[in-house]
Design a protein around this motif. Structure first.
Motif, PDB file in Angstrom:
ATOM      1  N   ARG A   1       0.816  -1.213   0.000  1.00 20.96           N
ATOM      2  CA  ARG A   1       0.000   0.000   0.000  1.00 20.96           C
ATOM      3  C   ARG A   1       0.847   1.260   0.000  1.00 20.96           C
ATOM      4  O   ARG A   1       0.367   2.336  -0.350  1.00 20.96           O
ATOM      5  N   ILE A   2       2.089   1.146   0.430  1.00 23.43           N
ATOM      6  CA  ILE A   2       2.960   2.320   0.460  1.00 23.43           C
ATOM      7  C   ILE A   2       3.148   2.880  -0.952  1.00 23.43           C
ATOM      8  O   ILE A   2       3.297   4.084  -1.147  1.00 23.43           O
ATOM      9  N   TRP A   3       3.118   1.993  -1.945  1.00 15.87           N
ATOM     10  CA  TRP A   3       3.372   2.415  -3.320  1.00 15.87           C
ATOM     11  C   TRP A   3       2.106   2.870  -4.055  1.00 15.87           C
ATOM     12  O   TRP A   3       2.195   3.378  -5.168  1.00 15.87           O
ATOM     13  N   LEU A   4       0.942   2.694  -3.418  1.00 19.97           N
ATOM     14  CA  LEU A   4      -0.285   3.045  -4.112  1.00 19.97           C
ATOM     15  C   LEU A   4      -0.377   4.548  -4.391  1.00 19.97           C
ATOM     16  O   LEU A   4      -0.699   4.964  -5.509  1.00 19.97           O
ATOM     17  N   LYS A   5      -0.101   5.364  -3.385  1.00 20.08           N
ATOM     18  CA  LYS A   5      -0.232   6.812  -3.554  1.00 20.08           C
ATOM     19  C   LYS A   5       0.784   7.372  -4.549  1.00 20.08           C
ATOM     20  O   LYS A   5       0.403   8.129  -5.464  1.00 20.08           O
ATOM     21  N   PRO A   6       2.098   7.025  -4.425  1.00 21.23           N
ATOM     22  CA  PRO A   6       3.043   7.516  -5.449  1.00 21.23           C
ATOM     23  C   PRO A   6       2.706   7.034  -6.856  1.00 21.23           C
ATOM     24  O   PRO A   6       2.834   7.790  -7.830  1.00 21.23           O
ATOM     25  N   THR A   7       2.261   5.776  -6.967  1.00 24.85           N
ATOM     26  CA  THR A   7       1.900   5.247  -8.278  1.00 24.85           C
ATOM     27  C   THR A   7       0.716   6.008  -8.867  1.00 24.85           C
ATOM     28  O   THR A   7       0.700   6.337 -10.068  1.00 24.85           O
ATOM     29  N   ALA A   8      -0.278   6.280  -8.021  1.00 24.12           N
ATOM     30  CA  ALA A   8      -1.435   7.054  -8.492  1.00 24.12           C
ATOM     31  C   ALA A   8      -1.012   8.442  -8.944  1.00 24.12           C
ATOM     32  O   ALA A   8      -1.497   8.952  -9.964  1.00 24.12           O
ATOM     33  N   HIS A   9      -0.091   9.072  -8.203  1.00 29.27           N
ATOM     34  CA  HIS A   9       0.381  10.405  -8.585  1.00 29.27           C
ATOM     35  C   HIS A   9       1.114  10.370  -9.922  1.00 29.27           C
ATOM     36  O   HIS A   9       0.968  11.286 -10.744  1.00 29.27           O
TER      37      HIS A   9
END
Length: 275
Positions: A4-12
């Motif tokens: 889940r840590i990578w979800l926000k950067p990936t979405a950005h």
């Protein structure tokens, strides 16, 4: 938890790539408007030419009355936006708050008009404008656009979210139905009105088909129709055309950026409750 840590950067990153793709045509238009004619189609493509030709923005008025197109579009858009906000807000208030016979049935029929393609109503509208002698005039673009089923639906949904206690308190104070609409519902519905206003402005400002059908005179053309006429049969001054395109897009861009927060809030609030 770690994935889940990578979800926000990936979405950005995805949103950033999408934004660049969406902005690229506008950026390319701006760059093309600052080139010489012989620098438009080069290989490999270049964003800028050897020098920035700001004179394209002044030379584009030599062949076409772009200023006239701009003010024609502005006049039509302002009139349509103002009247649609008035008619849609009043109709939305009636369907949301007033109790009368066959209210839901009438509202359903009103919404059913949204399912009719614009191409179906274009010929009857053309015949009506011809019958009343309004062809080749701005009234042929304004009159059919003074009411909106979509605007009525949007504001009706928003008005349904306003607490009934405010309406009851106003009635106790002796306020008429119109007074309740004008003094309570309109001030509280500014986000929804701003949202609808932006939608109406976008649709009217960018409309091409209706001016193409109803307008013939060069002096009465809108920006979209004028831009189409700037493209020649055998040759086109692409830098001048792109300069006119940039001028056409800028007002919409400025209005949207200025009212972005209100627009987002209005879209969010207008669907909170079904009437």
């Amino acid at each position: 938890m770690k994935p889940r840590i990578w979800l926000k950067p990936t979405a950005h990153v995805i949103l950033l790539i999408g934004s660049i793709i969406m902005l690229f045509p506008f950026i390319w238009s701006v760059c093309t408007s600052l080139k010489n004619v012989n620098e438009v189609f080069t290989y490999p493509p270049r964003f800028f030419g050897e020098e920035l030709k700001f004179t394209n923005y002044t030379n584009m008025t030599d062949r076409f009355p772009i200023i006239r197109f701009f003010f024609n579009t502005l006049k039509i858009t302002v009139i349509v936006v103002v009247f649609q906000l008035i008619t849609s807000s009043m109709a939305g208030y009636v369907f949301a708050r007033l109790r009368f016979r066959f209210r839901e049935g009438l509202f359903g029929l009103y919404l059913a008009t949204l399912m009719v393609p614009a191409q179906v109503t274009m010929i009857p509208t053309f015949l009506l404008m011809k019958y009343y002698g309004l062809l080749d005039s701005h009234w042929s673009l304004i009159l059919p656009s003074l009411v909106s089923a979509f605007g009525t639906f949007l504001l009706r949904q928003f008005f349904s979210t306003i607490p009934e206690a405010l309406e009851e308190a106003a009635k106790i104070d002796g306020c008429t139905p119109f007074g309740i609409y004008w003094r309570i519902f309109v001030p509280l519905s500014k986000p929804a009105l701003a949202t609808l206003g932006i939608f109406i402005m976008l649709g009217t400002w960018n409309d091409f088909v209706n001016p193409l059908v109803f307008i013939n005179s060069m002096s009465k053309m809108t920006l979209t129709l004028g831009l189409a006429n700037m493209q020649g049969l055998y040759s086109t001054d692409w830098p001048a055309l792109m300069a006119a395109t940039v001028i056409t897009v800028l007002p919409i861009l400025i209005v949207f950026l200025s009212a972005q927060d209100i627009f987002v809030r209005g879209v969010t609030l207008s669907g909170l409750k079904e009437g």
